[in-house]
Design an enzyme around this catalytic site. Structure first.
Site, PDB file in Angstrom:
ATOM      1  N   HIS A   1      11.273   9.644   9.600  1.00  0.00           N
ATOM      2  CA  HIS A   1      10.089   9.590   8.747  1.00  0.00           C
ATOM      3  C   HIS A   1      10.500   9.789   7.290  1.00  0.00           C
ATOM      4  CE1 HIS A   1       5.986  10.272   7.346  1.00  0.00           C
ATOM      5  NE2 HIS A   1       6.441  11.359   6.700  1.00  0.00           N
TER       6      HIS A   1
ATOM      7  N   VAL B   1       6.765 -22.682  10.850  1.00  0.00           N
ATOM      8  CA  VAL B   1       7.644 -21.750  10.139  1.00  0.00           C
ATOM      9  C   VAL B   1       8.173 -22.328   8.829  1.00  0.00           C
ATOM     10  CG1 VAL B   1       9.791 -20.440  10.278  1.00  0.00           C
ATOM     11  CG2 VAL B   1       8.328 -20.637  12.293  1.00  0.00           C
TER      12      VAL B   1
END
Length: 464
Positions: A443, A181
């Site tokens: 949406h 990471v």
């Protein structure tokens, strides 16, 4: 001699969250911290400053590659490195001062200095000794050396993550030792700044422990962004001469020796518990074979009245894991039922695209011999992602084949670090993939990809 209910050694995410929660629950609390500012590694030289640089360089990337496509035309911004570092420092300052404010608000004392535990019930800070019913070790972690390699960190040419956050100038080339990471996040920062970045990883692929399909796709995407990868390679030695580094490594497949030159070498091979100077040996506190403090399920060490949380104990070295343990322990000490669900701790890599995961991987499920099903959905089918030039990646949901209960989720794509929490909440409530699939999602949003992946666990996604 001051007397407290709780003294916490370390003001990182585990320590400061534990202290604030203790204060909220009416416990007289103090925190020992030797830095000039609160917040530990995370706020000062870790999570927060690295995210500031990731954000800044991502804006540069957008200006260089996507602005013109959207009709935003003009001269591409130039980089003022000193100003970028100043912005990073301002972000750090805002956050660390915020912790000071929260300490005052919750009546938590800051004992300034480095602490040790001369005996159970006592903490020494400088020349002063303070008494406490409960002592919590939350001293965090430090950079781990590369096993079997001759590498000396000078924080100028050979740097840890700390040095990488404050280089005097932007180098021409950088070698990152370790494909985890920290290395990939900081490697991404410098690659966006035009640095030639090469990642050397001992294993055959990056991000060890990550879902294999995600890791493979992640490496391909980063390679398109300009990062170079040498996998299956063990770094043997780093030599600094005339302000440059020579890196010697061997390929594991044939033991062949190779050399590489770079302006800067970032050592990012992991971290280890930081317990130096606490006096644990004298106290007789039990340790694991990996140098972690041994605790029971209530974070008690082998010495009565002394506890430990965060990076110094077993488990992933994540700020939010430490925070959860800090809250749980504070509640336990106040007579409540503190608890951490270690099966639902998300992990995030803050590159672009982001990578996030929670729960089990396919590899783990196969090893268990557990019957499961996979629901996948590509961000190429997500309208918002396509509009924002962020359609790389996918969502993968793993569910029990018989019960449909969600067992894990793996995301590579836009805002993955935020999207993953939808599944975290679902898993906390033992939800099925169908529960997620039947939940109305706004949406157009990136989160629709999560619903589509859940639908794919059943009859199929709509937009696939």
């Amino acid at each position: 001699m001051a007397q407290y209910d709780v003294i916490i050694i370390g003001s990182g995410p585990g320590g400061y969250v534990c202290a604030i929660r203790c204060g909220q629950l009416g416990l007289k609390t103090a925190v020992v911290e030797g830095r000039e500012t609160l917040g530990g590694t995370c706020l000062n030289v870790g999570c927060i400053p690295s995210k500031a640089l990731l954000h800044a360089t991502h804006q540069l990337h957008e200006a260089e590659h996507n602005f013109a496509k959207m009709g935003l035309k003009g001269k591409t911004p130039s980089v003022d490195w000193k100003q970028m570092l100043a912005y990073k420092e301002d972000v750090i300052g805002q956050n660390t001062k915020g912790i000071e404010f929260l300490f005052k608000k919750n009546k938590v004392d800051w004992l300034k200095g480095w602490g040790s535990i001369p005996e159970a019930g006592k903490v020494k800070v400088g020349d002063e000794v303070h008494e406490a019913k409960h002592i919590i070790i939350a001293s965090g972690s430090e950079v781990a050396p590369v096993p079997g390699a001759d590498i000396k960190i000078d924080e100028k040419v050979v740097v840890s993550s700390t040095g990488a956050l404050e280089l005097d100038k932007i180098p021409s080339s950088m070698v990152v030792v370790g494909g985890g990471v920290i290395g990939l996040e900081l490697g991404s920062v410098y690659a966006r700044l035009g640095v030639e970045v090469t990642v050397i990883e001992f294993l055959d692929g990056i991000t060890p422990g990550q879902d294999a399909e995600v890791a493979k796709n992640f490496q391909k995407i980063l390679a398109k962004q300009g990062l170079k990868f040498i996998t299956g390679a063990a770094v043997q030695k780093v030599t600094v001469k005339n302000g440059k580094a020579d890196i010697s490594y061997k390929l594991r497949k044939d033991d062949s020796a190779h050399d590489l030159k770079a302006d800067v070498v970032l050592v990012a091979t992991g971290r280890k518990p930081f317990t130096e100077g606490l006096g644990l040996d004298t106290l007789g506190i039990g340790m694991t074979d990996r140098g972690q403090i041994s605790v029971d399920d209530h974070y008690r060490t082998t010495v009565k009245g002394i506890y430990a949380i965060g990076d110094v104990i077993e488990g992933p070295m994540l700020a939010h894991k430490a925070e959860d343990e800090g809250m749980a322990l504070a509640e336990i000490l106040a007579g409540q039922a503190g608890h951490v669900n270690y099966d639902v701790i998300p992990g995030v890599i803050y590159t672009h695209p982001e990578v996030a995961n929670v729960g089990l991987t396919e590899e783990m499920l196969k090893q268990e011999g557990r019957a499961y099903k996979v629901g996948k959905f590509s961000f190429m089918g997500n309208g918002r992602a396509k509009a924002n030039f962020a359609a790389d990646g996918f969502v993968k949901i793993l569910a029990d084949k018989e019960t449909d209960r969600i067992l894990g989720c793996h995301v590579i794509g836009p805002m993955a670090g935020d999207l993953i929490h939808e599944v975290c909440v679902a898993m906390e409530f033992g939800a099925a993939a169908e529960d997620l699939a039947r939940t109305c999602h706004a949406h157009p949003t990136y989160s629709e990809a999560m619903r589509e992946a859940a639908l794919a666990c059943g009859d199929g996604a709509i937009h696939a």
